[in-house]
Write a protein that holds these residues in place. Structure first.
Motif, PDB file in Angstrom:
ATOM      1  N   GLU A  78       0.877  -1.145   0.043  1.00 57.48           N
ATOM      2  CA  GLU A  78      -0.072   0.025   0.022  1.00 57.48           C
ATOM      3  C   GLU A  78       0.798   1.339   0.136  1.00 57.48           C
ATOM      4  OE1 GLU A  78      -3.640   0.212  -0.100  1.00 57.48           O
ATOM      5  OE2 GLU A  78      -2.839  -1.864  -0.770  1.00 57.48           O
ATOM      6  N   ASN A  79       2.204   1.271   0.118  1.00 59.51           N
ATOM      7  CA  ASN A  79       3.141   2.261  -0.115  1.00 59.51           C
ATOM      8  C   ASN A  79       2.593   3.307   1.327  1.00 59.51           C
ATOM      9  OD1 ASN A  79       5.208   3.715  -0.860  1.00 59.51           O
ATOM     10  ND2 ASN A  79       4.113   4.751  -2.072  1.00 59.51           N
ATOM     11  N   ILE A  80       2.594   2.636   2.382  1.00 61.38           N
ATOM     12  CA  ILE A  80       2.166   3.454   3.473  1.00 61.38           C
ATOM     13  C   ILE A  80       3.398   3.577   4.522  1.00 61.38           C
ATOM     14  CG2 ILE A  80       0.043   3.481   3.256  1.00 61.38           C
ATOM     15  CD1 ILE A  80      -0.485   1.327   5.339  1.00 61.38           C
ATOM     16  N   ASN A  81       3.302   4.598   5.675  1.00 66.27           N
ATOM     17  CA  ASN A  81       4.269   4.537   6.557  1.00 66.27           C
ATOM     18  C   ASN A  81       3.237   4.854   7.847  1.00 66.27           C
ATOM     19  OD1 ASN A  81       5.949   5.879   4.307  1.00 66.27           O
ATOM     20  ND2 ASN A  81       7.225   4.844   5.850  1.00 66.27           N
ATOM     21  N   PRO A  82       2.631   3.663   8.330  1.00 63.51           N
ATOM     22  CA  PRO A  82       1.638   3.824   9.305  1.00 63.51           C
ATOM     23  C   PRO A  82       2.097   3.937  10.536  1.00 63.51           C
ATOM     24  CG  PRO A  82       1.784   1.594   8.856  1.00 63.51           C
ATOM     25  CD  PRO A  82       2.870   2.335   8.101  1.00 63.51           C
ATOM     26  N   ILE A  83       1.184   4.528  11.506  1.00 60.64           N
ATOM     27  CA  ILE A  83       1.246   4.247  12.706  1.00 60.64           C
ATOM     28  C   ILE A  83       0.589   3.127  13.102  1.00 60.64           C
ATOM     29  CG2 ILE A  83       0.324   5.500  15.059  1.00 60.64           C
ATOM     30  CD1 ILE A  83       0.479   8.068  13.760  1.00 60.64           C
ATOM     31  N   LEU A  84       1.075   2.331  14.076  1.00 63.48           N
ATOM     32  CA  LEU A  84       0.603   0.943  14.398  1.00 63.48           C
ATOM     33  C   LEU A  84      -0.083   1.071  15.456  1.00 63.48           C
ATOM     34  CD1 LEU A  84       3.619  -1.667  13.625  1.00 63.48           C
ATOM     35  CD2 LEU A  84       1.615  -1.143  12.126  1.00 63.48           C
ATOM     36  N   ILE A  85      -1.300   0.471  15.649  1.00 58.74           N
ATOM     37  CA  ILE A  85      -2.057   0.456  16.723  1.00 58.74           C
ATOM     38  C   ILE A  85      -2.260  -1.197  17.012  1.00 58.74           C
ATOM     39  CG2 ILE A  85      -4.294   0.702  18.029  1.00 58.74           C
ATOM     40  CD1 ILE A  85      -4.474   3.391  16.319  1.00 58.74           C
ATOM     41  N   LYS A  96       7.283  -6.302  17.527  1.00 62.31           N
ATOM     42  CA  LYS A  96       8.479  -6.752  16.592  1.00 62.31           C
ATOM     43  C   LYS A  96       8.754  -5.995  15.486  1.00 62.31           C
ATOM     44  CE  LYS A  96       9.361 -11.124  16.828  1.00 62.31           C
ATOM     45  NZ  LYS A  96       9.134 -12.531  16.781  1.00 62.31           N
ATOM     46  N   LEU A  97       7.575  -5.649  14.747  1.00 64.68           N
ATOM     47  CA  LEU A  97       7.696  -4.739  13.668  1.00 64.68           C
ATOM     48  C   LEU A  97       8.408  -3.455  14.003  1.00 64.68           C
ATOM     49  CD1 LEU A  97       4.432  -4.884  11.436  1.00 64.68           C
ATOM     50  CD2 LEU A  97       6.631  -4.652  10.513  1.00 64.68           C
ATOM     51  N   ALA A  98       8.205  -2.936  14.903  1.00 66.60           N
ATOM     52  CA  ALA A  98       8.405  -1.467  15.311  1.00 66.60           C
ATOM     53  C   ALA A  98      10.108  -1.608  15.611  1.00 66.60           C
ATOM     54  CB  ALA A  98       7.936  -0.921  16.615  1.00 66.60           C
ATOM     55  N   ALA A  99      10.594  -2.656  16.335  1.00 65.66           N
ATOM     56  CA  ALA A  99      11.824  -3.016  16.667  1.00 65.66           C
ATOM     57  C   ALA A  99      12.847  -3.174  15.576  1.00 65.66           C
ATOM     58  CB  ALA A  99      12.023  -3.944  17.789  1.00 65.66           C
ATOM     59  N   LEU A 100      12.297  -4.102  14.571  1.00 67.64           N
ATOM     60  CA  LEU A 100      13.026  -4.626  13.463  1.00 67.64           C
ATOM     61  C   LEU A 100      12.971  -3.748  12.074  1.00 67.64           C
ATOM     62  CD1 LEU A 100      11.887  -8.467  13.529  1.00 67.64           C
ATOM     63  CD2 LEU A 100      14.049  -7.471  14.160  1.00 67.64           C
ATOM     64  N   TYR A 101      11.921  -3.130  11.998  1.00 70.28           N
ATOM     65  CA  TYR A 101      11.753  -2.275  10.698  1.00 70.28           C
ATOM     66  C   TYR A 101      10.959  -0.933  11.078  1.00 70.28           C
ATOM     67  CZ  TYR A 101      11.907  -6.984   8.909  1.00 70.28           C
ATOM     68  OH  TYR A 101      12.198  -8.272   8.526  1.00 70.28           O
ATOM     69  N   PRO A 102      11.981  -0.039  11.776  1.00 70.19           N
ATOM     70  CA  PRO A 102      11.308   1.281  12.016  1.00 70.19           C
ATOM     71  C   PRO A 102      11.352   1.978  10.873  1.00 70.19           C
ATOM     72  CG  PRO A 102      13.480   0.934  12.863  1.00 70.19           C
ATOM     73  CD  PRO A 102      13.165  -0.282  12.484  1.00 70.19           C
ATOM     74  N   GLU A 103      12.120   1.886  10.033  1.00 69.59           N
ATOM     75  CA  GLU A 103      12.195   2.773   8.760  1.00 69.59           C
ATOM     76  C   GLU A 103      10.776   2.608   7.861  1.00 69.59           C
ATOM     77  OE1 GLU A 103      13.552  -1.363   7.504  1.00 69.59           O
ATOM     78  OE2 GLU A 103      13.769   0.076   9.194  1.00 69.59           O
ATOM     79  N   ILE A 104      10.142   1.660   8.266  1.00 70.69           N
ATOM     80  CA  ILE A 104       8.807   1.752   7.361  1.00 70.69           C
ATOM     81  C   ILE A 104       7.495   2.115   8.113  1.00 70.69           C
ATOM     82  CG2 ILE A 104       9.697  -0.148   5.797  1.00 70.69           C
ATOM     83  CD1 ILE A 104       7.738  -2.038   7.304  1.00 70.69           C
ATOM     84  N   LEU A 105       7.736   2.464   9.331  1.00 67.59           N
ATOM     85  CA  LEU A 105       6.695   2.925  10.304  1.00 67.59           C
ATOM     86  C   LEU A 105       6.734   4.510  10.572  1.00 67.59           C
ATOM     87  CD1 LEU A 105       6.811   0.054  12.652  1.00 67.59           C
ATOM     88  CD2 LEU A 105       5.391   0.115  10.708  1.00 67.59           C
ATOM     89  N   ALA A 106       5.783   5.050  11.202  1.00 66.39           N
ATOM     90  CA  ALA A 106       5.829   6.364  11.407  1.00 66.39           C
ATOM     91  C   ALA A 106       6.506   6.607  12.805  1.00 66.39           C
ATOM     92  CB  ALA A 106       4.363   6.959  11.539  1.00 66.39           C
ATOM     93  N   GLU A 107       6.805   7.789  13.247  1.00 69.01           N
ATOM     94  CA  GLU A 107       7.523   7.966  14.610  1.00 69.01           C
ATOM     95  C   GLU A 107       6.522   7.688  15.832  1.00 69.01           C
ATOM     96  OE1 GLU A 107       9.477  11.560  14.010  1.00 69.01           O
ATOM     97  OE2 GLU A 107      10.463  10.705  12.517  1.00 69.01           O
ATOM     98  N   LYS A 108       5.153   7.194  15.610  1.00 71.46           N
ATOM     99  CA  LYS A 108       4.431   7.013  16.863  1.00 71.46           C
ATOM    100  C   LYS A 108       3.964   5.533  16.808  1.00 71.46           C
ATOM    101  CE  LYS A 108       3.325  11.716  18.218  1.00 71.46           C
ATOM    102  NZ  LYS A 108       2.330  12.750  18.520  1.00 71.46           N
ATOM    103  N   LEU A 109       3.533   4.929  17.879  1.00 72.60           N
ATOM    104  CA  LEU A 109       3.128   3.615  18.162  1.00 72.60           C
ATOM    105  C   LEU A 109       2.212   3.571  19.212  1.00 72.60           C
ATOM    106  CD1 LEU A 109       3.620   0.417  17.606  1.00 72.60           C
ATOM    107  CD2 LEU A 109       5.465   0.364  19.432  1.00 72.60           C
TER     108      LEU A 109
END
Length: 249
Positions: A78-85, A96-109
């Motif tokens: 989807e070519n997104i950089n989401p805030i995971l909930i 695990k996603l936030a720890a392993l792949y922070p570059e594909i996520l937004a800066e909040k969790l």
């Protein structure tokens, strides 16, 4: 990893992108009320994780690592950089996603009622667990030798948790998941993190919330009085949405 179809629903058309991951034995429907509140200000993705809702299971040997890759595939697709909930099991994946792949996520969790740290056990609980493990191994051996079904027909109904009894083909995943210590991942999280907990959560109690709060440097803990493992249920959806909006602003 099996290339399962990614079945998701998107609510909202403007604002930051949120990706919501549901808990064990649930589906995207479990988070729908909360998503509707949040979709007034944000673009919200809801999906059924493999083996839940209408998404087919992964392989019988799947672990949370495979679920991390499944969610990662959606993010890239989807070519997104989401805030995971993430709630409960979904929170484990989010950690695990936030720890392993922070570059594909937004800066909040945002983590809601998420287990992941070893639970302290009383001497009685520890002894009981050892006895049950030995008993289960013995019954499995007897079943293998004599082609009986003692483990399935006696041990599981009498000693298995409700989640274990209902897990079906996901039992191996459940066992791996509940025994997985996420502390080494939690300490790697750099996102500003909201820990949203129900004060009466009996599945991921306040001991878990405080452990995450201590492990994640930039984290804040908000507790909803009178709420349980699903603080977003019923009227809780409104209060959770309010807290999440405040955090995201």
């Amino acid at each position: 990893m099996s290339e399962n179809p990614i079945l998701f629903k998107k609510l909202g058309t403007t604002g930051a992108t949120l990706l919501m991951l549901h808990g064990w034995q649930h589906s995207q429907a479990n988070l729908l009320d909360l998503a509707k509140f949040l979709s007034k200000d944000y673009q919200v993705y809801l999906l059924d994780l493999p083996g839940f809702g209408i998404t087919p299971s992964l392989s019988e040997e799947a672990s949370t690592a495979d679920y991390v890759q499944f969610v990662r595939r959606l993010i890239e697709q989807e070519n997104i950089n989401p805030i995971l909930i993430g709630h409960s099991f979904g929170g484990r994946i989010a950690v695990k996603l936030a720890a392993l792949y922070p570059e594909i996520l937004a800066e909040k969790l945002i983590l809601i009622g998420t287990p992941g740290f070893p639970q302290r056990k009383t001497p009685w609980q520890a002894t009981r667990l050892k006895v049950l493990k030995y008993f289960s191994k013995t019954l499995k051996l007897i079943d293998q030798v004599f082609r009986t079904s003692l483990f399935k027909n006696y041990f599981v109904p009498k000693f298995g948790s409700s989640d274990y009894q209902r897990a079906g083909e996901l039992r191996k995943l459940l066992v791996k998941t509940v025994n997985e210590n996420l502390s080494e991942y939690a300490v790697k999280i750099k996102q500003k993190t909201l820990l949203l907990w129900g004060a009466n959560d009996t599945q991921a109690g306040m001991e878990q919330a405080k452990a995450y709060n201590e492990a994640i440097d930039n984290s804040e803990l908000r507790v909803l009085a009178y709420q349980g493992h699903e603080p977003f249920a019923d009227v809780g959806a409104h209060y959770c949405a309010k807290i999440i909006r405040e955090f995201l602003k």
